[in-house]
Scaffold this motif. Structure first.
Motif, PDB file in Angstrom:
ATOM      1  N   GLU A   1       0.841  -1.032  -0.039  1.00  0.00           N
ATOM      2  CA  GLU A   1      -0.035  -0.067  -0.037  1.00  0.00           C
ATOM      3  C   GLU A   1       0.970   1.173  -0.123  1.00  0.00           C
ATOM      4  O   GLU A   1       1.900   1.069   0.558  1.00  0.00           O
ATOM      5  N   PHE A   2       0.278   2.278  -0.728  1.00  0.00           N
ATOM      6  CA  PHE A   2       1.062   3.717  -0.802  1.00  0.00           C
ATOM      7  C   PHE A   2       0.626   4.531   0.162  1.00  0.00           C
ATOM      8  O   PHE A   2      -0.632   4.755   0.119  1.00  0.00           O
ATOM      9  N   ALA A   3       1.450   5.125   1.014  1.00  0.00           N
ATOM     10  CA  ALA A   3       0.952   6.268   1.808  1.00  0.00           C
ATOM     11  C   ALA A   3       0.606   7.712   0.837  1.00  0.00           C
ATOM     12  O   ALA A   3      -0.236   8.386   1.285  1.00  0.00           O
ATOM     13  N   GLU A   4       1.601   7.646   0.048  1.00  0.00           N
ATOM     14  CA  GLU A   4       1.390   8.853  -1.083  1.00  0.00           C
ATOM     15  C   GLU A   4       1.813   8.592  -2.205  1.00  0.00           C
ATOM     16  O   GLU A   4       3.239   8.021  -2.351  1.00  0.00           O
ATOM     17  N   GLU A   5       1.411   8.841  -3.480  1.00  0.00           N
ATOM     18  CA  GLU A   5       1.950   8.977  -4.870  1.00  0.00           C
ATOM     19  C   GLU A   5       2.089  10.165  -5.119  1.00  0.00           C
ATOM     20  O   GLU A   5       1.098  11.082  -5.113  1.00  0.00           O
ATOM     21  N   ILE A   6       3.440  10.558  -5.549  1.00  0.00           N
ATOM     22  CA  ILE A   6       3.803  12.007  -5.579  1.00  0.00           C
ATOM     23  C   ILE A   6       4.097  12.129  -7.203  1.00  0.00           C
ATOM     24  O   ILE A   6       4.685  11.630  -7.896  1.00  0.00           O
ATOM     25  N   THR A   7       3.004  13.329  -7.562  1.00  0.00           N
ATOM     26  CA  THR A   7       3.160  13.727  -9.052  1.00  0.00           C
ATOM     27  C   THR A   7       4.148  15.194  -9.013  1.00  0.00           C
ATOM     28  O   THR A   7       3.966  15.592 -10.181  1.00  0.00           O
TER      29      THR A   7
END
Length: 231
Positions: free
Chosen positions: A199-205
């Motif tokens: 699971e990702f805590a945050e996906e950063i763009t």
């Protein structure tokens, strides 16, 4: 005094943490007392004791005659097997008496799904004071410049630490966090993490001009953060 430094992570469920690191394709070096995993470079000790906290653990035969001054590091608490310190940002440092007896030989490259390990990152409210704390524990300047807001330090026994000023990182920040830099190949690592059910805590763009999530943050079951970046 020979030392070994490891990442120290808590857990509410040892089995859950073991499963997490196996899914990351870390290698288990020791199953119990201590439970230790590696990705070839990073050493991670999982501590199920309820008062354990995220930080680092430094092993040495006897810390009693090699303790830093409280004037340099603040209050030093005695524990059952050594001492406990806390850096200016709340990062715990465990000084454990006794040799690190887990069989380990660092590899030239990391082999886990997280990619290329680059040490720990700490966001420092007072970066100069924080640098002095870690210097008192034997960490020597390696790269960067505090005046520019970032600098890295190494203690020569398995641990590099990067310090950065607040308001520099436009994403979640878990103090401390394991850092991985994957040289433009991070989408491959991210795909493998998805396949492993991480699971990702945050996906950063934020850093991608096309809005692609090419940097991600994950957390282990004890809350330790992993910055898995495309740099």
């Amino acid at each position: 005094m020979k030392k070994q430094t490891v990442v120290h992570t808590p857990t509410k469920d040892l089995g859950e943490s073991i499963d997490f690191y196996k899914r990351l394709e870390f290698e288990m070096l020791s199953e119990k007392d201590p439970t230790v995993f590696t990705d070839g470079k990073a050493l991670v000790e999982i501590n199920p004791i309820r008062h354990a906290r995220a930080g680092i653990k430094m092993y040495a035969e006897d810390w009693s005659e090699n303790l830093p001054s409280p004037d340099e590091v603040g209050k030093i608490l005695e524990t059952d097997d050594g001492y406990l310190l806390c850096d200016p940002n709340g990062v715990r440092v465990y000084l454990a008496n006794g040799a690190f007896e887990v069989d380990y030989q660092a590899k030239p490259e990391s082999f886990g799904l997280t990619g290329n390990y680059a040490g720990l990152s700490i966001e420092a409210h007072d970066i100069d004071k924080t640098a002095k704390f870690w210097a008192a524990l034997g960490f020597v300047h390696k790269d960067g410049d505090l005046a520019q807001g970032w600098a890295s330090y190494s203690n020569g026994s398995g641990m590099d630490i990067s310090l950065m000023k607040p308001l520099m990182c436009p994403h979640l920040f878990f103090n401390p966090g394991l850092t991985y830099f994957n040289s433009g190949k991070n989408l491959t690592n991210i795909g493998k993490l998805r396949e492993a059910g991480i699971e990702f805590a945050e996906e950063i763009t934020q850093f991608n001009t096309d809005g692609v999530a090419d940097n991600v943050i994950i957390r282990d079951p004890g809350g330790y953060g992993f910055f898995i970046f495309n740099d």
